[in-house]
Write a protein that holds these residues in place. Structure first.
Motif, PDB file in Angstrom:
ATOM      1  N   ALA A 144      35.046  23.347 -41.240  1.00  0.00           N
ATOM      2  CA  ALA A 144      36.352  23.853 -41.666  1.00  0.00           C
ATOM      3  C   ALA A 144      37.429  23.467 -40.663  1.00  0.00           C
ATOM      4  N   LYS A 145      37.118  23.574 -39.385  1.00  0.00           N
ATOM      5  CA  LYS A 145      38.073  23.203 -38.342  1.00  0.00           C
ATOM      6  C   LYS A 145      38.467  21.735 -38.465  1.00  0.00           C
ATOM      7  N   ALA A 146      37.493  20.879 -38.694  1.00  0.00           N
ATOM      8  CA  ALA A 146      37.779  19.446 -38.835  1.00  0.00           C
ATOM      9  C   ALA A 146      38.636  19.188 -40.074  1.00  0.00           C
ATOM     10  N   HIS A 147      38.354  19.885 -41.161  1.00  0.00           N
ATOM     11  CA  HIS A 147      39.139  19.696 -42.383  1.00  0.00           C
ATOM     12  C   HIS A 147      40.579  20.131 -42.171  1.00  0.00           C
ATOM     13  N   LEU A 148      40.783  21.266 -41.495  1.00  0.00           N
ATOM     14  CA  LEU A 148      42.151  21.747 -41.283  1.00  0.00           C
ATOM     15  C   LEU A 148      42.905  20.911 -40.251  1.00  0.00           C
ATOM     16  N   ALA A 149      42.201  20.222 -39.392  1.00  0.00           N
ATOM     17  CA  ALA A 149      42.871  19.302 -38.475  1.00  0.00           C
ATOM     18  C   ALA A 149      43.430  18.092 -39.223  1.00  0.00           C
ATOM     19  N   ALA A 150      42.782  17.748 -40.336  1.00  0.00           N
ATOM     20  CA  ALA A 150      43.220  16.592 -41.126  1.00  0.00           C
ATOM     21  C   ALA A 150      44.150  16.975 -42.272  1.00  0.00           C
ATOM     22  N   HIS A 151      44.080  18.233 -42.710  1.00  0.00           N
ATOM     23  CA  HIS A 151      44.880  18.692 -43.853  1.00  0.00           C
ATOM     24  C   HIS A 151      45.557  20.003 -43.454  1.00  0.00           C
ATOM     25  N   ALA A 152      46.844  19.944 -43.220  1.00  0.00           N
ATOM     26  CA  ALA A 152      47.576  21.072 -42.639  1.00  0.00           C
ATOM     27  C   ALA A 152      47.486  22.317 -43.520  1.00  0.00           C
ATOM     28  N   PRO A 153      47.099  23.456 -42.927  1.00  0.00           N
ATOM     29  CA  PRO A 153      47.085  24.705 -43.709  1.00  0.00           C
ATOM     30  C   PRO A 153      48.504  25.172 -44.005  1.00  0.00           C
ATOM     31  N   THR A 154      48.685  25.757 -45.192  1.00  0.00           N
ATOM     32  CA  THR A 154      49.990  26.296 -45.575  1.00  0.00           C
ATOM     33  C   THR A 154      49.957  27.815 -45.744  1.00  0.00           C
ATOM     34  N   ALA A 155      48.769  28.401 -45.909  1.00  0.00           N
ATOM     35  CA  ALA A 155      48.613  29.861 -46.004  1.00  0.00           C
ATOM     36  C   ALA A 155      47.143  30.193 -45.854  1.00  0.00           C
ATOM     37  N   MET A 156      46.876  31.406 -45.361  1.00  0.00           N
ATOM     38  CA  MET A 156      45.498  31.847 -45.185  1.00  0.00           C
ATOM     39  C   MET A 156      45.373  33.304 -45.596  1.00  0.00           C
ATOM     40  N   GLN A 157      44.268  33.622 -46.277  1.00  0.00           N
ATOM     41  CA  GLN A 157      43.939  34.982 -46.666  1.00  0.00           C
ATOM     42  C   GLN A 157      42.553  35.320 -46.112  1.00  0.00           C
ATOM     43  N   VAL A 158      42.448  36.446 -45.398  1.00  0.00           N
ATOM     44  CA  VAL A 158      41.188  36.887 -44.806  1.00  0.00           C
ATOM     45  C   VAL A 158      40.790  38.220 -45.438  1.00  0.00           C
ATOM     46  N   ILE A 159      39.590  38.263 -46.034  1.00  0.00           N
ATOM     47  CA  ILE A 159      39.097  39.489 -46.659  1.00  0.00           C
ATOM     48  C   ILE A 159      37.769  39.834 -46.005  1.00  0.00           C
ATOM     49  N   TRP A 160      37.769  40.895 -45.208  1.00  0.00           N
ATOM     50  CA  TRP A 160      36.569  41.281 -44.450  1.00  0.00           C
ATOM     51  C   TRP A 160      36.295  42.751 -44.762  1.00  0.00           C
ATOM     52  N   LYS A 161      35.434  42.986 -45.749  1.00  0.00           N
ATOM     53  CA  LYS A 161      35.186  44.341 -46.224  1.00  0.00           C
ATOM     54  C   LYS A 161      33.684  44.586 -46.267  1.00  0.00           C
ATOM     55  N   GLU A 162      33.259  45.686 -45.639  1.00  0.00           N
ATOM     56  CA  GLU A 162      31.842  46.008 -45.608  1.00  0.00           C
ATOM     57  C   GLU A 162      31.639  47.515 -45.568  1.00  0.00           C
ATOM     58  N   ASP A 163      30.396  47.911 -45.699  1.00  0.00           N
ATOM     59  CA  ASP A 163      30.033  49.330 -45.738  1.00  0.00           C
ATOM     60  C   ASP A 163      29.569  49.759 -44.347  1.00  0.00           C
ATOM     61  N   VAL A 164      30.376  50.560 -43.671  1.00  0.00           N
ATOM     62  CA  VAL A 164      30.038  50.980 -42.306  1.00  0.00           C
ATOM     63  C   VAL A 164      28.723  51.756 -42.271  1.00  0.00           C
ATOM     64  N   ARG A 165      28.409  52.463 -43.336  1.00  0.00           N
ATOM     65  CA  ARG A 165      27.158  53.230 -43.344  1.00  0.00           C
ATOM     66  C   ARG A 165      25.935  52.317 -43.343  1.00  0.00           C
ATOM     67  N   GLN A 166      26.095  51.133 -43.871  1.00  0.00           N
ATOM     68  CA  GLN A 166      24.998  50.171 -43.881  1.00  0.00           C
ATOM     69  C   GLN A 166      24.826  49.481 -42.540  1.00  0.00           C
ATOM     70  N   TRP A 167      25.943  49.121 -41.912  1.00  0.00           N
ATOM     71  CA  TRP A 167      25.885  48.262 -40.730  1.00  0.00           C
ATOM     72  C   TRP A 167      25.972  49.026 -39.414  1.00  0.00           C
ATOM     73  N   HIS A 168      26.523  50.226 -39.443  1.00  0.00           N
ATOM     74  CA  HIS A 168      26.663  51.013 -38.205  1.00  0.00           C
ATOM     75  C   HIS A 168      26.302  52.477 -38.439  1.00  0.00           C
ATOM     76  N   PRO A 169      25.108  52.742 -38.945  1.00  0.00           N
ATOM     77  CA  PRO A 169      24.763  54.131 -39.238  1.00  0.00           C
ATOM     78  C   PRO A 169      24.645  54.974 -37.965  1.00  0.00           C
ATOM     79  N   ASN A 170      25.324  56.111 -37.972  1.00  0.00           N
ATOM     80  CA  ASN A 170      25.207  57.100 -36.890  1.00  0.00           C
ATOM     81  C   ASN A 170      25.585  56.541 -35.518  1.00  0.00           C
TER      82      ASN A 170
END
Length: 309
Positions: free
Chosen positions: A129-155
């Protein structure tokens, strides 16, 4: 052949058993010789309650991996560096930027290696991805990072305490990828952080960044996701759309999934650490942590319903 680096682990939790121990066992550059943890041990190794006790009892340790919660990492790192040990810092590298700056200065003064590890940067889609963006300029980015805390960090109460980062514990993984693949620096314009009314760390965050040319980056982090988890980065470029999925494990260009190497984040981290130790160098990058610090500084605080495990 060079002798193996004698390594000890401090803070023996889920991530150590899931990732660190298999990666170390598969790397001939390391010999795991001891551990220190308040509550857990590594089977077959001498175990101690503190790093001080471990260093006093086990001679010849060359390096330590610090995997305890970030609120407690600085003091352990100071002890290790003062004792002449190279230091691997699990992410995030500290509870504050100032802590990491002090550790970097101490490591340099003692000619020791300090490695701020960002495992998500070693996901298989990141460098393509880094190599692709070095050759093709990004114009916008969307980051979606959603998870269940009870699954990954219980107690795990530490993660909800001040300094535990809350939803930024996974969100910083996304920021580590963003800061690796973008060809330009970004900075935060505005943010909203949602805090449960019974917690000192956020459960969700919405962040708006841009680069110097005005290219927007919008990120949404949420720990209340149920069902399918979402770890996606979508980039619009001068040549169409690029998407990283599953935390950087998959890559699409123009909607076509690309072939990638097998995931090996933690083995790659330990190869990197071994190389740094052999070469007498450090690798200290705090860009993802700086963005989190900016979010806490600039973000609007919103109180939401209490969270209970």
């Amino acid at each position: 052949m060079m002798s193996a680096i004698k390594l000890a682990i401090v803070g023996v939790g889920k991530i150590v058993h899931d990732q660190h121990l298999p990666a170390i066992a598969a790397n001939p550059d390391f010999q795991l010789v001891a551990s220190a943890s308040r509550h857990n041990i590594v089977d077959g190794l001498p175990g101690f309650k503190s790093i001080e006790e471990m260093l006093a009892a086990v001679p010849g340790i060359d390096a330590v991996s610090l995997c305890m919660p970030p609120q407690y990492r600085y003091q352990a790192a100071r002890v290790a560096l003062a004792a002449g040990k190279h230091v691997f810092l699990e992410k995030p590298p500290g509870a504050t930027l100032s802590e990491v700056a002090d550790l970097e200065a101490l490591a340099a003064a003692k000619s020791l290696t300090l490695f701020t590890s960002w495992h998500s940067r070693y996901a298989p889609a990141v460098q393509p991805a880094k190599a692709h963006l070095a050759a093709h300029a990004p114009t916008a980015m969307q980051v979606i990072w959603k998870e269940d805390v009870r699954q990954w960090h219980p107690n795990q109460e530490w993660i909800w305490q001040a300094g535990g980062l809350g939803v930024f514990d996974p969100g910083i993984n996304a920021l580590s990828i963003v800061t690796e693949i973008l060809p330009s620096l970004i900075f935060l314009n505005r943010a909203t952080l949602e805090f449960p009314d019974n917690r000192d760390a956020p459960i969700a965050a919405e962040l708006h960044f841009q680069d110097g040319g005005g290219m927007p980056v919008h990120a949404v982090f949420d720990w209340r996701q149920t069902g399918k988890q979402s770890w996606d980065i979508v980039v619009q470029t001068s040549d169409g759309e690029l998407k990283l999925g599953d935390g950087g494990a998959r890559l699409w260009v123009h909607g076509v999934e690309q072939p990638l190497t097998k995931e090996a984040e933690y083995p790659s981290l330990y190869r990197r650490f071994a190389g740094l130790v052999r070469e007498g160098r450090s690798d200290v990058d705090v860009a993802p942590l700086r963005h989190v610090a900016d979010a806490f500084m600039l973000g609007q605080r919103k109180v939401v319903d209490a969270f209970h495990d």
